[in-house]
Design a protein around this motif. Structure first.
Motif, PDB file in Angstrom:
ATOM      1  N   ARG A 224      -5.668   2.201   2.956  1.00  0.00           N
ATOM      2  CA  ARG A 224      -5.410   0.790   2.219  1.00  0.00           C
ATOM      3  C   ARG A 224      -6.827   0.098   1.521  1.00  0.00           C
ATOM      4  O   ARG A 224      -6.797  -0.172   0.568  1.00  0.00           O
ATOM      5  CB  ARG A 224      -5.010  -0.245   3.223  1.00  0.00           C
ATOM      6  CG  ARG A 224      -4.514  -1.699   2.844  1.00  0.00           C
ATOM      7  CD  ARG A 224      -3.973  -2.613   3.830  1.00  0.00           C
ATOM      8  NE  ARG A 224      -4.023  -3.878   3.284  1.00  0.00           N
ATOM      9  CZ  ARG A 224      -3.852  -5.009   3.744  1.00  0.00           C
ATOM     10  NH1 ARG A 224      -4.155  -5.057   5.204  1.00  0.00           N
ATOM     11  NH2 ARG A 224      -3.780  -6.153   3.193  1.00  0.00           N
TER      12      ARG A 224
ATOM     13  N   THR B 245       0.677  -1.156  -0.121  1.00  0.00           N
ATOM     14  CA  THR B 245       0.033  -0.065  -0.073  1.00  0.00           C
ATOM     15  C   THR B 245       0.790   1.310  -0.044  1.00  0.00           C
ATOM     16  O   THR B 245       0.677   2.361  -0.778  1.00  0.00           O
ATOM     17  CB  THR B 245      -0.861   0.228   1.234  1.00  0.00           C
ATOM     18  OG1 THR B 245      -1.587  -1.132   1.208  1.00  0.00           O
ATOM     19  CG2 THR B 245      -2.029   1.021   1.135  1.00  0.00           C
TER      20      THR B 245
ATOM     21  N   GLU C  22      -7.740   2.008  -1.577  1.00  0.00           N
ATOM     22  CA  GLU C  22      -6.879   1.698  -2.623  1.00  0.00           C
ATOM     23  C   GLU C  22      -7.365   0.361  -3.185  1.00  0.00           C
ATOM     24  O   GLU C  22      -7.234   0.135  -4.372  1.00  0.00           O
ATOM     25  CB  GLU C  22      -5.415   1.574  -2.203  1.00  0.00           C
ATOM     26  CG  GLU C  22      -4.434   1.430  -3.400  1.00  0.00           C
ATOM     27  CD  GLU C  22      -2.983   1.470  -3.004  1.00  0.00           C
ATOM     28  OE1 GLU C  22      -1.960   0.933  -3.624  1.00  0.00           O
ATOM     29  OE2 GLU C  22      -2.670   1.784  -1.800  1.00  0.00           O
TER      30      GLU C  22
ATOM     31  N   LYS D 136      -8.604  -0.628  -6.930  1.00  0.00           N
ATOM     32  CA  LYS D 136      -8.072  -1.767  -7.789  1.00  0.00           C
ATOM     33  C   LYS D 136      -9.225  -2.463  -8.373  1.00  0.00           C
ATOM     34  O   LYS D 136      -9.485  -3.028  -9.415  1.00  0.00           O
ATOM     35  CB  LYS D 136      -7.021  -2.475  -7.252  1.00  0.00           C
ATOM     36  CG  LYS D 136      -5.903  -1.821  -6.874  1.00  0.00           C
ATOM     37  CD  LYS D 136      -4.837  -2.576  -6.096  1.00  0.00           C
ATOM     38  CE  LYS D 136      -3.585  -1.893  -5.745  1.00  0.00           C
ATOM     39  NZ  LYS D 136      -2.575  -2.956  -5.196  1.00  0.00           N
TER      40      LYS D 136
END
Length: 315
Positions: free
Chosen positions: A170, A19, A173, A177
């Motif tokens: 985290r 991360t 993110e 994705k």
């Protein structure tokens, strides 16, 4: 360190690496309090930090923390401990915080926060690992995303779980994705549907063509004896026949030449004999009621005339 705890720390540092892009050697900011407690518990600070983070470390210390060590007063009877503290601090790399010009050093919380998050953006730009015993410092560092925190609890070095602020970054993110993957998947599915529709249209066109061919009347094949395979039949050799006829003519000429040399009248006799034979055959055919006419071979007549000419020349 127990195996279960070691495994947890390895996974935690792997999460920081994915991360927040941490990598070895890890830059560890040491506070004066953790240096003093490590000496009190007789712990080798460098090796313990390396085992906890599962990688090489690069110990660092700020100028304010070193000044706090120099100003610290050891317990009575433990004056030698101060020398050990200073030796450990000198072995670490000096991190310039810019507060050395002040008469009194800043508190460790203010100094470390100014180093880790200089612009106040809430991010750990230089990827520092903070090792401190002060709760105020750890509480301030939890507000900054991506700061691993280490402290000593009863001679055991502990790596704190990921703080809420870091966990939120985290999670965001990971969601990004996943969304990117879903978008790519949808695009691929849309392209697949389009290709599938094109394939179905092509198959329908092929089916229609096959139906038209099936509807057309088929031609009946003629039945009967089949001829020989054209590949197995020998072709007539015209060149060989012509060559064999030429050889025969040359052989006859050579025979007549030899006879003409031995007997000059042999050529005339041979011609007369052929003429007589031809007349006799004609009378016989006439008597039998069948009249046949034999033609003289041109080649032999030509040969006889050529021989006569050659003999005359020789005489």
């Amino acid at each position: 360190m127990r195996g279960k705890r070691s495994k947890q720390y390895r996974k935690l540092m792997h999460a920081y690496a994915l991360t927040f892009h941490f990598r070895a050697p890890y830059q560890v900011l040491l506070s004066s309090t953790i240096i003093r407690d490590a000496a009190r518990f007789k712990m080798q600070l460098g090796s313990m930090l390396s085992n906890t983070l599962h990688g090489e470390i690069k110990p660092m210390i700020t100028q304010c923390c070193i000044r706090h060590l120099y100003n610290a007063v050891p317990e009575p009877g433990h004056e030698a401990d101060k020398e050990r503290w200073i030796e450990v601090a000198k072995s670490a790399e000096r991190r310039r915080c810019g507060h050395h010009e002040l008469e009194t050093p800043l508190s460790e919380e203010e100094c470390i926060r100014s180093v880790v998050d200089a612009k106040g953006s809430g991010t750990n730009k230089h990827r520092y690992v903070v090792a401190t015993q002060e709760r105020e410092v750890r509480a301030a560092m939890r507000e900054v995303a991506g700061v691993p925190l280490i402290y000593i609890n009863r001679s055991v070095m502990v790596l704190e779980p990921m703080a809420e602020r870091s966990a939120e970054v985290r999670e965001a993110e990971e969601k990004g994705k996943v969304r990117a993957g879903l978008k790519a998947r949808r695009g691929a599915e849309a392209g697949g549907v389009k290709r599938k529709a094109e394939e179905e249209e092509g198959e329908e066109g092929e089916d229609e063509g096959a139906q038209e061919e099936a509807a057309a009347p088929k031609k009946k094949k003629a039945r009967g004896p089949k001829g020989p395979n054209p590949l197995s039949v020998k072709k007539p050799k015209k060149e060989n026949q012509e060559k064999s006829a030429g050889k025969k003519v040359e052989e006859e000429r050579s025979v007549l030449r030899k006879a003409a040399k031995q007997d000059p009248q042999a050529a005339d006799k041979a011609v007369k004999a052929e003429v007589a034979v031809g007349e006799g055959g004609a009378s016989a055919d006439g008597a039998s009621g069948k009249r046949k006419r034999r033609r003289k071979p041109k080649e032999s007549g030509d040969a006889a005339s050529a021989l006569k000419a050659e003999v005359g020349d020789e005489e």
